[in-house]
Design a protein around this motif. Structure first.
Motif, PDB file in Angstrom:
ATOM      1  N   GLN A  95       0.850  -1.189   0.000  1.00 57.96           N
ATOM      2  CA  GLN A  95       0.000   0.000   0.000  1.00 57.96           C
ATOM      3  C   GLN A  95       0.886   1.239   0.000  1.00 57.96           C
ATOM      4  N   LYS A  96       0.422   2.242  -0.721  1.00 59.66           N
ATOM      5  CA  LYS A  96       1.258   3.436  -0.831  1.00 59.66           C
ATOM      6  C   LYS A  96       1.236   4.249   0.464  1.00 59.66           C
ATOM      7  N   VAL A  97       2.328   4.901   0.700  1.00 53.70           N
ATOM      8  CA  VAL A  97       2.446   5.725   1.900  1.00 53.70           C
ATOM      9  C   VAL A  97       1.638   7.017   1.691  1.00 53.70           C
ATOM     10  N   GLN A  98       0.967   7.433   2.743  1.00 56.65           N
ATOM     11  CA  GLN A  98       0.198   8.682   2.653  1.00 56.65           C
ATOM     12  C   GLN A  98       1.144   9.879   2.576  1.00 56.65           C
ATOM     13  N   GLN A  99       0.810  10.804   1.696  1.00 57.42           N
ATOM     14  CA  GLN A  99       1.540  12.064   1.667  1.00 57.42           C
ATOM     15  C   GLN A  99       0.546  13.203   1.468  1.00 57.42           C
ATOM     16  N   THR A 100       1.064  14.381   1.211  1.00 52.70           N
ATOM     17  CA  THR A 100       0.188  15.532   1.036  1.00 52.70           C
ATOM     18  C   THR A 100       0.244  15.977  -0.412  1.00 52.70           C
ATOM     19  N   CYS A 101      -0.895  16.258  -0.986  1.00 57.13           N
ATOM     20  CA  CYS A 101      -0.945  16.693  -2.383  1.00 57.13           C
ATOM     21  C   CYS A 101      -0.166  17.992  -2.541  1.00 57.13           C
ATOM     22  N   GLN A 102       0.763  18.034  -3.489  1.00 61.05           N
ATOM     23  CA  GLN A 102       1.607  19.224  -3.608  1.00 61.05           C
ATOM     24  C   GLN A 102       0.831  20.414  -4.173  1.00 61.05           C
ATOM     25  N   ARG A 103      -0.334  20.142  -4.761  1.00 59.46           N
ATOM     26  CA  ARG A 103      -1.092  21.261  -5.331  1.00 59.46           C
ATOM     27  C   ARG A 103      -2.124  21.824  -4.350  1.00 59.46           C
ATOM     28  N   CYS A 104      -2.844  20.928  -3.643  1.00 61.95           N
ATOM     29  CA  CYS A 104      -3.947  21.444  -2.823  1.00 61.95           C
ATOM     30  C   CYS A 104      -3.799  21.133  -1.329  1.00 61.95           C
ATOM     31  N   GLY A 105      -2.781  20.366  -0.954  1.00 62.67           N
ATOM     32  CA  GLY A 105      -2.545  20.134   0.476  1.00 62.67           C
ATOM     33  C   GLY A 105      -3.390  19.047   1.105  1.00 62.67           C
ATOM     34  N   GLN A 140      -1.359  10.193 -21.120  1.00 58.58           N
ATOM     35  CA  GLN A 140      -1.733  11.091 -22.223  1.00 58.58           C
ATOM     36  C   GLN A 140      -1.683  12.540 -21.763  1.00 58.58           C
ATOM     37  N   LEU A 141      -2.188  12.767 -20.533  1.00 58.44           N
ATOM     38  CA  LEU A 141      -2.220  14.125 -20.011  1.00 58.44           C
ATOM     39  C   LEU A 141      -0.800  14.671 -19.874  1.00 58.44           C
ATOM     40  N   GLN A 142       0.094  13.805 -19.337  1.00 59.50           N
ATOM     41  CA  GLN A 142       1.475  14.246 -19.159  1.00 59.50           C
ATOM     42  C   GLN A 142       2.145  14.507 -20.503  1.00 59.50           C
ATOM     43  N   ALA A 143       1.800  13.676 -21.511  1.00 58.15           N
ATOM     44  CA  ALA A 143       2.391  13.832 -22.834  1.00 58.15           C
ATOM     45  C   ALA A 143       1.940  15.125 -23.496  1.00 58.15           C
ATOM     46  N   GLU A 144       0.778  15.639 -23.080  1.00 60.52           N
ATOM     47  CA  GLU A 144       0.245  16.879 -23.650  1.00 60.52           C
ATOM     48  C   GLU A 144       1.049  18.097 -23.228  1.00 60.52           C
ATOM     49  N   GLY A 145       1.937  17.901 -22.298  1.00 59.05           N
ATOM     50  CA  GLY A 145       2.742  19.026 -21.835  1.00 59.05           C
ATOM     51  C   GLY A 145       2.460  19.360 -20.398  1.00 59.05           C
ATOM     52  N   PRO A 146       3.187  20.330 -19.856  1.00 56.23           N
ATOM     53  CA  PRO A 146       3.051  20.652 -18.430  1.00 56.23           C
ATOM     54  C   PRO A 146       1.698  21.294 -18.123  1.00 56.23           C
ATOM     55  N   THR A 147       1.356  21.271 -16.865  1.00 54.56           N
ATOM     56  CA  THR A 147       0.119  21.883 -16.411  1.00 54.56           C
ATOM     57  C   THR A 147       0.159  23.392 -16.678  1.00 54.56           C
ATOM     58  N   PRO A 148      -0.856  23.925 -17.370  1.00 48.73           N
ATOM     59  CA  PRO A 148      -0.858  25.378 -17.633  1.00 48.73           C
ATOM     60  C   PRO A 148      -0.864  26.169 -16.321  1.00 48.73           C
ATOM     61  N   GLU A 149      -0.216  27.321 -16.345  1.00 47.98           N
ATOM     62  CA  GLU A 149      -0.098  28.175 -15.154  1.00 47.98           C
ATOM     63  C   GLU A 149      -1.460  28.592 -14.601  1.00 47.98           C
ATOM     64  N   ASN A 150      -2.369  28.922 -15.524  1.00 47.32           N
ATOM     65  CA  ASN A 150      -3.648  29.507 -15.094  1.00 47.32           C
ATOM     66  C   ASN A 150      -4.738  28.466 -14.831  1.00 47.32           C
ATOM     67  N   LEU A 151      -4.321  27.208 -14.669  1.00 51.69           N
ATOM     68  CA  LEU A 151      -5.306  26.143 -14.442  1.00 51.69           C
ATOM     69  C   LEU A 151      -6.077  26.386 -13.145  1.00 51.69           C
ATOM     70  N   ARG A 152      -7.378  26.073 -13.187  1.00 50.80           N
ATOM     71  CA  ARG A 152      -8.176  26.195 -11.972  1.00 50.80           C
ATOM     72  C   ARG A 152      -7.710  25.175 -10.932  1.00 50.80           C
ATOM     73  N   LYS A 153      -7.552  25.625  -9.707  1.00 51.29           N
ATOM     74  CA  LYS A 153      -7.079  24.722  -8.653  1.00 51.29           C
ATOM     75  C   LYS A 153      -8.042  24.723  -7.482  1.00 51.29           C
ATOM     76  N   ILE A 154      -8.000  23.640  -6.727  1.00 50.97           N
ATOM     77  CA  ILE A 154      -8.820  23.546  -5.520  1.00 50.97           C
ATOM     78  C   ILE A 154      -8.131  24.388  -4.438  1.00 50.97           C
ATOM     79  N   PRO A 155      -8.881  25.181  -3.681  1.00 52.22           N
ATOM     80  CA  PRO A 155      -8.241  25.990  -2.636  1.00 52.22           C
ATOM     81  C   PRO A 155      -7.374  25.127  -1.720  1.00 52.22           C
ATOM     82  N   PHE A 156      -6.276  25.689  -1.244  1.00 46.46           N
ATOM     83  CA  PHE A 156      -5.342  24.918  -0.425  1.00 46.46           C
ATOM     84  C   PHE A 156      -5.993  24.471   0.875  1.00 46.46           C
ATOM     85  N   PHE A 157      -5.763  23.199   1.198  1.00 43.63           N
ATOM     86  CA  PHE A 157      -6.412  22.606   2.369  1.00 43.63           C
ATOM     87  C   PHE A 157      -5.479  22.642   3.563  1.00 43.63           C
TER      88      PHE A 157
END
Lengths: 122, 355
Positions: free
Chosen positions: B279-289, B322-339
């Motif tokens: 089982q994978k070790v729990q960590q914190t999402c680097q984008r939303c916490g 496929q998503l990763q192959a499309e290139g990096p995450t755009p800067e202005n992407l909508r994000k979930i507020p930090f938790f």
């Protein structure tokens, strides 16, 4: 005319817990059943006079009758193998039908039978 | 059959046959044993301590409606000293959730508890209606499940509560045990049968109805005339769970103890260390916490897929590649507020629904 009073029974049937959606979205129904019905639960109305093997109308007959005459869609969500689908609760005059003989309970004039589905999300 | 007296008080007429015990009891004794069993579950598991702020996850359905009623009753009867709140998630499903939220708003009045509603639209910028219009009806339940779990935690953090209780009942838990076995997901059996779960940075969650049969919950709601909402979600139901449920109901019809027996089986499974290690070790999402088993949590991956028009990104490994192959995450992407979860923080003003 003395026989006319006992030749049919009028009962109240109620559906809830989402079951009403299968019955024209109507929760409460009043219906009149023949007092004596075929033992094979065939629900032709009126009961053909040629039928000899009869029994008093019971809950098993009521379930067949509801399926054949009132149910509008998806019969498999209501009836299965001659009884209600597992997960549907039945109350007869507010008492758990398991205490009343389940399908063998003979309906009486003025009885109230409630069917509640437990299968919808909480 | 002649009316039988209640097996407990021996006075009133028996009106319900308990699936757990086969006992035939009257209405008042049923209320008393049902409530007392939930109370025993709560005290044996030591779920609460006096002064706790507890959110009841409320959908307007039978389980959470009965839970809110019983929690209020027990809190008053046994002086738990809890501050109770209703927390509802609005997935944004027209003709379904909007109606059930009306039920929750009535519960708020009936039980005089503060209510907080958090919507997917507010949190993620998408309603389930808009998600379905983009992804269709195939994987929409994945989005809804992942988004709801996180929304509940975030709503609880906004309410500054210590604890979330949900209406999961014995039937739900037995179903989940069966599903995990059928999927070969043995490692999850322990967690799915636990009455209380808590990670390092998540809010405690527990299931006071863990041992309560669905039949008794529905009977309780019926006899108490509680106001609940019962309509199937308009989007495709979870077909796999549906099969597990139908199977369980057949088992219950043959032997009512099957439900509790399956829960006990789930609890009794012992997982060897080498299996736990996979089982994978729990960590914190680097984008939303939020807690995550990858660098990005599932909700952020799903949301990025939606935003970039590649809805499969969070569903399949191929979609992620496929998503990763499309290139990096755009800067202005909508994000979930930090938790941020601060278990010790003190209460601030909370924006709750007006009564």
């Amino acid at each position: 005319m003395a026989g006319a009073e006992t030749s049919s029974v009028t009962i109240k049937v109620e559906f809830s817990g989402g079951l009403e959606l299968l019955f024209s979205n109507q929760r409460s129904h009043t219906l009149t059943l023949p007092a004596a019905v075929p033992t094979d639960n065939a629900t032709t109305v009126p009961v053909p006079s040629t039928i000899e093997a009869t029994k008093p109308a019971d809950i098993t007959y009521l379930i067949h009758y509801l399926r054949d005459h009132l149910l509008q869609e998806r019969a498999e969500l209501f009836e299965e193998n001659g009884t209600v689908r597992p997960g549907i609760l039945v109350l007869i005059n507010d008492t758990d039908w398991e205490l009343e003989g389940e399908g063998d309970y003979v309906v009486k004039e003025g009885d109230e039978v409630v069917f509640i589905s437990t299968l919808h999300g909480g | 059959m002649p009316p039988r007296p209640c097996a407990l008080c021996e006075k009133a007429r028996a009106m319900i046959k308990r699936p757990k015990t086969g006992q035939q009891i009257c209405r008042d004794c049923f209320f008393y044993v049902f409530e007392t069993e939930v109370h025993n579950t709560i005290t044996e598991a030591q779920l609460f301590k006096s002064g706790d702020r507890v959110a009841i996850g409320a959908s307007g359905g039978k389980d959470s409606t009965v839970l809110a009623y019983v929690m209020k009753t027990l809190n008053e009867r046994y002086n738990y000293g809890l501050n109770l709140f209703l927390l509802s998630i609005d997935e944004g499903i027209t003709g379904y959730r909007d109606d059930s939220l009306e039920t929750v708003k009535r519960n708020q009045q009936q039980y005089s508890m503060p209510l907080k509603i958090l919507s997917y639209e507010e949190l993620y910028g998408w309603t389930m209606d808009s998600i379905v219009s983009q992804v269709g009806r195939k994987n929409n339940c994945t989005f809804c499940g992942v988004f709801r779990r996180q929304a509940l935690d975030r709503g609880a953090a906004m309410l500054n509560v210590d604890h979330i209780v949900t209406g999961h009942n014995a039937d739900d838990i037995a179903e989940t045990v069966l599903m995990n076995i059928m999927r070969g997901d043995i490692a999850r059996l322990g967690r799915c049968t636990a009455i209380c779960t808590q990670g390092d940075d998540t809010i405690r969650r527990s299931k006071p109805f863990k041992y309560a049969y669905e039949k008794e919950i529905v009977m309780y709601a019926y006899f108490k005339k509680l106001d609940y909402f019962s309509t199937e979600c308009i989007y495709s139901p979870d077909a796999y769970r549906g099969h597990a449920r139908a199977f369980l109901k057949d088992l219950e019809a043959a032997r009512p103890s099957a439900i509790i027996d399956i829960i006990h089986s789930g609890e009794a499974f012992e997982i060897k260390e080498e299996i736990k290690a996979t089982q994978k070790v729990q960590q914190t999402c680097q984008r939303c916490g939020y807690m995550s088993s990858n660098t990005l949590c599932k909700a952020c991956t799903l949301l990025e897929g939606l935003e970039r028009g590649m809805a499969n990104a969070g569903i399949t490994d191929r979609g992620t590649k496929q998503l990763q192959a499309e290139g990096p995450t755009p800067e202005n992407l909508r994000k979930i507020p930090f938790f941020e979860y601060k278990p010790t923080s003190t209460s601030t003003t909370i924006d709750i629904e007006a009564s």
